[in-house]
Motif scaffolding. Structure first.
Motif, PDB file in Angstrom:
ATOM      1  N   UNK A  68      41.164  29.135   6.417  1.00  0.00           N
ATOM      2  CA  UNK A  68      40.931  28.390   5.178  1.00  0.00           C
ATOM      3  C   UNK A  68      42.127  28.613   4.257  1.00  0.00           C
ATOM      4  N   UNK A  69      42.575  27.519   3.660  1.00  0.00           N
ATOM      5  CA  UNK A  69      43.711  27.614   2.745  1.00  0.00           C
ATOM      6  C   UNK A  69      43.559  26.530   1.682  1.00  0.00           C
ATOM      7  N   UNK A  70      43.770  26.906   0.464  1.00  0.00           N
ATOM      8  CA  UNK A  70      43.687  25.985  -0.675  1.00  0.00           C
ATOM      9  C   UNK A  70      42.375  25.190  -0.684  1.00  0.00           C
ATOM     10  N   UNK A  71      41.330  25.845  -0.321  1.00  0.00           N
ATOM     11  CA  UNK A  71      40.006  25.228  -0.406  1.00  0.00           C
ATOM     12  C   UNK A  71      39.666  24.301   0.738  1.00  0.00           C
ATOM     13  N   UNK A  72      40.443  24.346   1.801  1.00  0.00           N
ATOM     14  CA  UNK A  72      40.159  23.467   2.957  1.00  0.00           C
ATOM     15  C   UNK A  72      40.266  24.276   4.244  1.00  0.00           C
ATOM     16  N   UNK A 108      26.945  27.451  15.143  1.00  0.00           N
ATOM     17  CA  UNK A 108      25.775  27.427  16.032  1.00  0.00           C
ATOM     18  C   UNK A 108      25.017  28.745  15.914  1.00  0.00           C
ATOM     19  N   UNK A 109      23.716  28.740  16.181  1.00  0.00           N
ATOM     20  CA  UNK A 109      22.973  29.998  16.145  1.00  0.00           C
ATOM     21  C   UNK A 109      23.570  30.995  17.138  1.00  0.00           C
ATOM     22  N   UNK A 110      23.657  32.243  16.713  1.00  0.00           N
ATOM     23  CA  UNK A 110      24.163  33.291  17.599  1.00  0.00           C
ATOM     24  C   UNK A 110      25.671  33.382  17.626  1.00  0.00           C
ATOM     25  N   UNK A 111      26.320  32.567  16.833  1.00  0.00           N
ATOM     26  CA  UNK A 111      27.784  32.592  16.829  1.00  0.00           C
ATOM     27  C   UNK A 111      28.310  33.706  15.921  1.00  0.00           C
ATOM     28  N   UNK A 112      29.444  34.282  16.276  1.00  0.00           N
ATOM     29  CA  UNK A 112      30.140  35.248  15.424  1.00  0.00           C
ATOM     30  C   UNK A 112      31.441  34.569  15.013  1.00  0.00           C
ATOM     31  N   UNK A 113      31.440  34.087  13.777  1.00  0.00           N
ATOM     32  CA  UNK A 113      32.563  33.289  13.296  1.00  0.00           C
ATOM     33  C   UNK A 113      33.376  34.095  12.288  1.00  0.00           C
ATOM     34  N   UNK A 114      34.684  34.093  12.487  1.00  0.00           N
ATOM     35  CA  UNK A 114      35.562  34.754  11.512  1.00  0.00           C
ATOM     36  C   UNK A 114      36.235  33.686  10.659  1.00  0.00           C
ATOM     37  N   UNK A 115      36.156  33.857   9.355  1.00  0.00           N
ATOM     38  CA  UNK A 115      36.824  32.931   8.447  1.00  0.00           C
ATOM     39  C   UNK A 115      37.997  33.692   7.844  1.00  0.00           C
ATOM     40  N   UNK A 116      39.170  33.197   8.111  1.00  0.00           N
ATOM     41  CA  UNK A 116      40.380  33.926   7.717  1.00  0.00           C
ATOM     42  C   UNK A 116      41.133  33.117   6.677  1.00  0.00           C
ATOM     43  N   UNK A 117      41.607  33.813   5.676  1.00  0.00           N
ATOM     44  CA  UNK A 117      42.419  33.121   4.668  1.00  0.00           C
ATOM     45  C   UNK A 117      42.976  34.109   3.681  1.00  0.00           C
ATOM     46  N   UNK A 118      44.042  33.702   3.022  1.00  0.00           N
ATOM     47  CA  UNK A 118      44.639  34.609   2.036  1.00  0.00           C
ATOM     48  C   UNK A 118      43.806  34.638   0.741  1.00  0.00           C
ATOM     49  N   UNK A 119      44.186  35.503  -0.170  1.00  0.00           N
ATOM     50  CA  UNK A 119      43.498  35.563  -1.460  1.00  0.00           C
ATOM     51  C   UNK A 119      43.625  34.210  -2.159  1.00  0.00           C
TER      52      UNK A 119
END
Lengths: 224, 363
Positions: free
Chosen positions: A217-221, A33-44
């Motif tokens: 996110x893990x293995x592309x999902x 959503x607009x104004x959201x601060x989203x963290x996307x976490x995942x391993x290498x």
């Protein structure tokens, strides 16, 4: 979809490395959503950087649908994606990526020049510079700035054209704890003060906690 | 802002920038020096030929306007020519080359002086058979003075006088001695005729032609002077074209190498610019502007350097004269700029086509 700034459905991305097909993203669904601060976490190798590159218009998706500010990424030509980077996206990288030949102000102004803007900074941006604490460092070249200062200049550069989305890829990856905290607090502050939409990719859960929401996110999902 | 980036990029690698500017400069200097030498030397010969004071010149059959180094005509012809109705004075010379650019001339001093009217800055006319005279330019070049010994045709001569330049040759020897030492007894290379009135030059030429027939090239001095142009000198124009061609290749390669290394070195920076939304045209424009700056500054350096080559050439023992050819400044600069821009095209396109993600991960 109209009240979402990012809408992703069944996003897949494959590319070839040597003779091997790599399926980096295998059906990602994500709404922001607009104004959201989203963290996307995942391993290498989880696909988070590929997602970052697609959202930033640096590489096209293979299939699915991706809308940024109601613009369909799949229908975009290279030139359209160049314009997207210019108008809608601001990047902050782990390694700061400032041009070494220009001083801090020059690094900010080159982003404006590429967007076709010249002249004085608007008062809003001047306030941002003050907020970032780099007002007295503007005429220093990157080599004369600390890592934290360089990253704050990079944030200023990313925001100078008032992008719809700020994409930050491991923004604290090269910083010590103290500077990491400063940068993360600044990002949160910018999000709260300006309503700046931020997507931050990180593998550090502490950093991710600064966001409103965290997706893994893990293995592309997306797994949660 | 783009101009500032261009300038900062050039300042960032000062040695590379300086070397590229020097190479472009040398390219411009090479062209301007060659053209300046060709035109300068020919103009100098023109001036000196006019200074002989003759109105008509008779050259040996089958001889070209440039480069005469034989004596196939009989000296008895001079007396015959002197009897032509409108001829006031007749004299002759025997020409021999000392090297590619210098030659010495044997004359009957009194007879030649009546036509050329030497003006001496030191000494005077030779009084003995072992004496010669040289012009001021040549004397300065060789650092010789009146009374010094000077070796020509393996013989030591005493310098009797140093005259103001512009009287045909730069070194004059006694004709008889030159004829004997070169086994050309009784032979001459050129006959000079002075008309009773300057406007009768054409008439004297016609009279001489009637007497000698069509095999002798006979020119009025003005006709001969007009032949002393770059177009008329065999091989000079093709030679100039070859030098220009080589300078284009030289400039192209230098800028190609310089820009190619710059693009490789700046891979990551190009990625950054692309991430900021710079289009391929924008990236190409930055490199082409950098090249244009190198080309323009290099051209200015090359033009300035031409004054240096002129000063050095003045000191050369050969009688070469270089002039500053202003008309060629834009031509040589244009050539250098085009060569430089051509050299920047491939590196520029390589940069413009660079994948942003790969570039951003480049270490």
């Amino acid at each position: 979809m109209s009240n979402l700034i990012i809408s992703i459905r069944d996003l897949k991305k494959s590319f070839r490395v040597g003779e091997v097909d790599v399926h980096a993203l295998r059906g990602v669904d994500l709404d922001v959503a607009p104004g959201e601060f989203l963290s996307i976490v995942g391993p290498s190798g989880s696909g988070k950087s590929t997602l970052f590159n697609i959202l930033g218009g640096l590489t096209p998706p293979t299939s699915g649908s991706v809308f940024i500010n109601s613009k369909d990424l799949l229908a975009m030509s290279d030139a359209d994606r160049t314009n997207l980077r210019k108008e809608e996206i601001g990047f902050v990288f782990q390694k700061y990526n400032l041009l070494p030949t220009l001083d801090a102000a020059g690094n900010i102004n080159i982003a404006r020049a590429i967007a076709g803007k010249n002249g004085e900074w608007d008062p809003e941006f001047k306030e941002l510079i003050r907020l970032l604490g780099i007002a007295n460092r503007l005429h220093h070249k990157p080599r004369a700035l600390s890592g934290g200062e360089q990253q704050r200049v990079a944030i200023a550069r990313a925001l100078v054209n008032h992008p719809a989305i700020l994409l930050a890829d491991e923004p604290t990856g090269n910083l010590d704890t103290e500077n990491s905290d400063i940068v993360l607090r600044l990002l949160k502050d910018l999000n709260e003060r300006l309503g700046q939409t931020i997507l931050m990719i990180t593998h550090n859960p502490e950093a991710a906690a600064y966001g409103h929401r965290m997706v893994h996110i893990r293995d592309g999902r997306i797994v949660g | 802002m783009i101009n500032r980036l261009v300038v900062e990029n050039l300042k960032h690698r000062p040695v590379r920038t300086l070397l590229t500017i020097s190479a472009v400069g040398l390219q411009v200097t090479m062209i301007l020096t060659l053209v300046g030498l060709s035109e300068g030397t020919l103009k100098d010969i023109q001036t000196r030929t006019r200074g002989i004071g003759a109105d008509v010149m008779i050259r040996p059959p089958n001889s070209s306007a440039i480069g005469l180094s034989s004596a196939p005509m009989s000296e008895k012809m001079v007396a015959k020519m002197a009897q032509l109705p409108h001829v006031a004075l007749a004299t002759s010379s025997i020409e021999q080359s000392t090297d590619l650019f210098a030659r010495y001339t044997g004359v009957n001093f009194d007879e030649y002086n009546r036509m050329a009217e030497f003006r001496f800055v030191a000494g005077g006319m030779p009084k003995n058979d072992d004496e010669i005279i040289i012009d001021e330019y040549y004397a300065k070049q060789h650092n010789v003075h009146v009374g010094d010994t000077f070796n020509v045709i393996n013989t030591n001569w005493k310098i009797a006088g140093i005259f103001e330049p512009g009287k045909g040759a730069r070194i004059f020897l006694p004709m008889r001695a030159v004829q004997e030492k070169t086994s050309n007894t009784g032979k001459i290379s050129i006959i000079y005729l002075k008309a009773d009135r300057p406007e009768n030059a054409q008439l004297v030429k016609t009279e001489a032609k009637q007497l000698l027939g069509p095999t002798y090239p006979i020119y009025t001095i003005e006709e001969f002077a007009s032949l002393l142009s770059v177009d008329q000198v065999p091989l000079l124009k093709p030679f100039t074209h070859v030098v220009i061609g080589l300078s284009i290749v030289f400039g192209f390669l230098v800028v190609f190498l310089s820009m190619y290394t710059a693009v490789l070195e700046r891979t990551r920076e190009i990625g950054i610019l692309k991430a900021l939304g710079a289009s391929p045209v924008y990236i190409l424009t930055i490199l082409l502007r950098e090249t244009a700056v190198l080309g323009i500054v290099g051209s200015i350096a090359g033009i300035i350097l031409t004054y240096g080559t002129r000063a050095v050439i003045t000191k050369f023992p050969a009688s070469l004269t270089q002039i500053i050819v202003y008309d060629w400044w834009p031509i040589a600069s244009g050539i250098a700029l085009v060569a430089a821009l051509l050299g920047a095209v491939y590196p520029g396109l390589k940069a413009a086509r660079q994948d942003a993600i790969e570039a951003l991960t480049y270490e």
